[in-house]
Design a protein around this motif. Structure first.
Motif, PDB file in Angstrom:
ATOM      1  N   LYS A  30       0.835  -1.196   0.000  1.00  0.00           N
ATOM      2  CA  LYS A  30       0.000   0.000   0.000  1.00  0.00           C
ATOM      3  C   LYS A  30       0.873   1.250   0.000  1.00  0.00           C
ATOM      4  N   SER A  34      -1.132   6.466   2.253  1.00  0.00           N
ATOM      5  CA  SER A  34      -2.432   5.948   2.645  1.00  0.00           C
ATOM      6  C   SER A  34      -2.625   6.090   4.150  1.00  0.00           C
ATOM      7  N   GLY A  38      -9.892   6.132   4.611  1.00  0.00           N
ATOM      8  CA  GLY A  38     -10.596   5.907   3.349  1.00  0.00           C
ATOM      9  C   GLY A  38     -10.250   6.864   2.230  1.00  0.00           C
ATOM     10  N   ASP A  40      -8.067   8.321  -1.102  1.00  0.00           N
ATOM     11  CA  ASP A  40      -7.703   7.671  -2.362  1.00  0.00           C
ATOM     12  C   ASP A  40      -6.267   7.184  -2.327  1.00  0.00           C
ATOM     13  N   ARG A  54      -3.542  -1.470  -8.263  1.00  0.00           N
ATOM     14  CA  ARG A  54      -4.969  -1.621  -7.985  1.00  0.00           C
ATOM     15  C   ARG A  54      -5.404  -0.588  -6.944  1.00  0.00           C
ATOM     16  N   ASP A  55      -6.695  -0.406  -6.839  1.00  0.00           N
ATOM     17  CA  ASP A  55      -7.306   0.506  -5.875  1.00  0.00           C
ATOM     18  C   ASP A  55      -7.262  -0.152  -4.501  1.00  0.00           C
ATOM     19  N   SER A  56      -6.691   0.517  -3.524  1.00  0.00           N
ATOM     20  CA  SER A  56      -6.570  -0.082  -2.194  1.00  0.00           C
ATOM     21  C   SER A  56      -7.896  -0.129  -1.446  1.00  0.00           C
ATOM     22  N   LYS A  57      -8.878   0.677  -1.869  1.00  0.00           N
ATOM     23  CA  LYS A  57     -10.174   0.678  -1.187  1.00  0.00           C
ATOM     24  C   LYS A  57     -11.052  -0.491  -1.607  1.00  0.00           C
ATOM     25  N   ASP A  58     -10.872  -0.977  -2.831  1.00  0.00           N
ATOM     26  CA  ASP A  58     -11.663  -2.103  -3.322  1.00  0.00           C
ATOM     27  C   ASP A  58     -10.751  -3.010  -4.134  1.00  0.00           C
ATOM     28  N   THR A  59     -10.132  -3.957  -3.465  1.00  0.00           N
ATOM     29  CA  THR A  59      -9.157  -4.831  -4.118  1.00  0.00           C
ATOM     30  C   THR A  59      -9.816  -5.931  -4.951  1.00  0.00           C
ATOM     31  N   THR A  60     -11.155  -5.969  -4.975  1.00  0.00           N
ATOM     32  CA  THR A  60     -11.839  -6.983  -5.778  1.00  0.00           C
ATOM     33  C   THR A  60     -12.028  -6.548  -7.224  1.00  0.00           C
ATOM     34  N   ILE A  61     -11.937  -5.242  -7.495  1.00  0.00           N
ATOM     35  CA  ILE A  61     -12.090  -4.789  -8.882  1.00  0.00           C
ATOM     36  C   ILE A  61     -10.758  -4.969  -9.609  1.00  0.00           C
TER      37      ILE A  61
END
Length: 82
Positions: A30, A34, A38, A40, A54-61
């Protein structure tokens, strides 16, 4: 780092017939900018031939990747802007 913290995925060379395949693990890191509130941020997983992002807030996308030279140019540009 424990094995459960690694993000494992099957190699694109793996077949569906139960043949031999390889799984690869990415070691996500990360951003040091950060915080826990929450904001960006991104995570990166550097590899010899690609930097995965990847986006650290939503690692599933899905994330994306760039080559090491492109990453070097990006981080140099970002440092100049700070």
């Amino acid at each position: 780092m424990s094995i459960t913290e690694l993000a494992w995925f099957k190699s694109s060379y793996s077949g569906t017939e139960g043949d031999s395949c390889v799984e690869v693990a990415l070691d996500w890191r990360k951003s040091t900018y950060s915080s826990g509130s929450g904001d960006d941020c991104i995570e990166i997983a550097p590899c010899p031939t690609a930097i995965h992002i990847r986006d650290s807030k939503d690692t599933t996308i899905p994330g994306f990747h760039v080559g090491p030279e492109a990453w070097h140019h990006f981080t140099g540009f970002a440092a100049e802007q700070a």
